[in-house]
Scaffold this motif. Sequence first.
Motif, short mmCIF file in Angstrom:
data_model
loop_
_atom_site.label_atom_id
_atom_site.label_comp_id
_atom_site.label_asym_id
_atom_site.label_seq_id
_atom_site.Cartn_x
_atom_site.Cartn_y
_atom_site.Cartn_z
N THR A 8 0.87 -1.17 0.00
CA THR A 8 0.00 0.00 0.00
C THR A 8 0.91 1.22 0.00
OG1 THR A 8 -1.82 -1.08 1.16
CG2 THR A 8 -1.67 1.31 1.36
N ILE A 9 0.65 2.16 -0.90
CA ILE A 9 1.47 3.38 -1.01
C ILE A 9 0.57 4.59 -0.84
CG2 ILE A 9 3.06 4.70 -2.44
CD1 ILE A 9 3.68 2.11 -3.96
N VAL A 10 0.87 5.43 0.15
CA VAL A 10 0.02 6.59 0.45
C VAL A 10 0.85 7.85 0.59
CG1 VAL A 10 -1.68 5.13 1.63
CG2 VAL A 10 0.11 6.27 2.96
N GLU A 11 0.19 8.99 0.36
CA GLU A 11 0.72 10.31 0.70
C GLU A 11 -0.21 10.90 1.75
OE1 GLU A 11 2.18 13.00 -2.52
OE2 GLU A 11 1.27 11.47 -3.80
N TYR A 12 0.35 11.34 2.84
CA TYR A 12 -0.46 11.81 3.97
C TYR A 12 -0.64 13.32 3.92
CZ TYR A 12 -1.86 12.97 8.73
OH TYR A 12 -2.53 13.48 9.82
N PHE A 13 -1.87 13.75 4.23
CA PHE A 13 -2.19 15.17 4.37
C PHE A 13 -2.73 15.40 5.77
CE2 PHE A 13 -2.95 13.86 -0.03
CZ PHE A 13 -2.08 14.70 -0.71
N GLY A 14 -2.41 16.53 6.35
CA GLY A 14 -2.89 16.83 7.70
C GLY A 14 -4.39 17.08 7.73
N GLY A 15 -4.87 17.61 8.83
CA GLY A 15 -6.30 17.89 8.96
C GLY A 15 -6.55 19.17 9.73
N ASP A 16 -5.73 20.18 9.49
CA ASP A 16 -5.82 21.42 10.27
C ASP A 16 -6.96 22.32 9.81
OD1 ASP A 16 -3.62 20.61 11.75
OD2 ASP A 16 -2.20 21.55 10.37
N ASP A 17 -7.26 22.32 8.52
CA ASP A 17 -8.26 23.24 7.98
C ASP A 17 -9.64 22.60 7.96
OD1 ASP A 17 -6.27 25.12 7.54
OD2 ASP A 17 -5.84 24.33 5.53
N GLY A 18 -10.65 23.36 8.40
CA GLY A 18 -12.02 22.89 8.33
C GLY A 18 -12.61 23.16 6.96
N TYR A 19 -13.62 22.38 6.58
CA TYR A 19 -14.30 22.59 5.30
C TYR A 19 -15.79 22.40 5.51
CZ TYR A 19 -13.76 17.52 5.41
OH TYR A 19 -13.77 16.20 5.79
N ARG A 20 -16.56 22.64 4.48
CA ARG A 20 -18.01 22.65 4.60
C ARG A 20 -18.54 21.25 4.92
NH1 ARG A 20 -22.79 22.11 1.55
NH2 ARG A 20 -24.39 23.66 2.09
N CYS A 21 -19.48 21.18 5.86
CA CYS A 21 -20.09 19.92 6.24
C CYS A 21 -21.34 19.70 5.39
CB CYS A 21 -20.46 19.93 7.72
SG CYS A 21 -21.35 18.45 8.26
N GLY A 22 -21.43 18.55 4.76
CA GLY A 22 -22.59 18.23 3.93
C GLY A 22 -23.81 17.84 4.73
N TYR A 23 -23.66 17.67 6.05
CA TYR A 23 -24.78 17.24 6.89
C TYR A 23 -25.46 18.43 7.56
CZ TYR A 23 -22.54 12.75 6.10
OH TYR A 23 -21.99 11.64 5.50
N CYS A 24 -24.69 19.23 8.31
CA CYS A 24 -25.30 20.37 9.01
C CYS A 24 -25.06 21.68 8.26
CB CYS A 24 -24.76 20.48 10.43
SG CYS A 24 -23.02 20.98 10.54
#
Length: 508
Positions: A8-24
């Motif tokens: 399995t080969i992956v490139e990792y990205f962080g999770g610092d920025d929020g984005y639009r929620c499709g639920y609420c």
Amino acid sequence: MAGNKSYTIVEYFGGDDGYRCGYCKNEKGNFSHGMWSHTMTVQDYQDLIDRGWRRSGKYVYKPIMNKTCCPQYTIRCHALKFQPSKSHKKILKKMSKFISKGELPKGQNDGEPMDSVCEEAGPREPGQVCPLEVKCAAITDIQKEVAECPAITEVQKDVVDAAPAGSEASRNDAVSVPDGRTAATAPKPGVGADASRPPCRKAKDLRKERRLQKEQMRNDADGVSSIASPTPSNPSQSNQPKLLEDFISESLPDNASHCLEVRLVPVNFEDPQFTASYQQSVALYARYQMAIHGDDPSECSESEFRRFLCDSPLEAEHSPDGPEVGYGSFHQQYWLDGRIVAVGVIDILPTCVSSVYLYYHPEFASLSLGSYSALREIAFTRQLQKQSPKLSYYYLGFYIHSCPKMRYKGQYRPSDLLCPETFVWVPIERCLPQLENSRYARFNQDPDAGDVRVLKDVGRALVLYRRTVMPYAAYSRKRKGSSDETEVQQYAGLVGQECAERILLYRS
């Protein structure tokens, strides 16, 4: 050596920025970690979804549960023990009526809360991805340090014989529930029972009597003596619930007005059935997205369809103790009278069938195809379990209690939710009271329990650097420039020690 082993080969990205929620619909409240998967083994993906990850195309993401606005809990159904609820039976009978008589139900889909078990609110992958066109065989050299670290098509039309061996337990555990319509009201003052009319009887008893009469008539027509099939003397024998496969079989009668056929097709452009039906699938997807989700035509183009539902990182695999169709990504196509009316996108993994997405012809929305396809996929899981005993779960993606329209996934019982801290499975009945009080909850009640696959040594995590596989400890000694240990530590902690020692993290 490298060419014989899949990585399995992956490139990792962080999770610092929020984005639009499709639920609420919160513009910046949705937070998740993500990584781009160039290729992935089915076992690695199985282990990742058992840690709260999920894929959208080749992008694999994990919600930051204690930070995101709508926590998304991985949910799985025990396929072998599943018994259809009253509402599920209603959906199957509705399909039976349509197939046999050709009558579409009037109105909408009877309040089905969602059209499918998809995650339409999942994140889009980042725009900046390294153009790494590397396959497993392209890894040319494996350092010594590594040694120190530990296309088949199936037509599913007859699933009558797919009842799993473990179904007996579900029969014994079943509890009959009164349907609520037989409660008698008090007679009006001065008016008693009409002696000239037959005594009141429960609707359930009347239905049972009619069924036995029909069976007797069929036996008489076939010349079978009534002595050969007596009425069960033990009430518990006649009260055993029918299996899911029985209801599905009844929904596909012979000599019907319509013909419904389910075909399993591997997501592979070299497969003749997949390529022959590809354009029809693309057109159906666009029609569904525009009519049901209000997408602009540019949002459901052929390239979007291919990226989202055809580009899978999973490598097709076959195992001696696995299912005959193998593992990987598939499309379950629902053919009605010679045309595709719905497609369920699924991943077949070592211990589960994982639902990815469903799209269908809007003309048939009143048939509740989201729920119907889920029931068919549960039956399909039971069918695969006969060939591969450990493949016994049906994953419905994420359960989002804070979004009422997504709670329907909890209706497929028995089911479990994944504890976001210890990654153990907890029966949903024990989780719901906690979720009523708080959006985020740790389901494991043992305060001393922890993650058994917690990261212990980031130096043993594998990386792919200049087409060479090596432990992170060796890589960190070779590389120049600023340290990336914080990022690698975060990534390895999210995938766990075992996956970190198998998955290759791409380093430029």
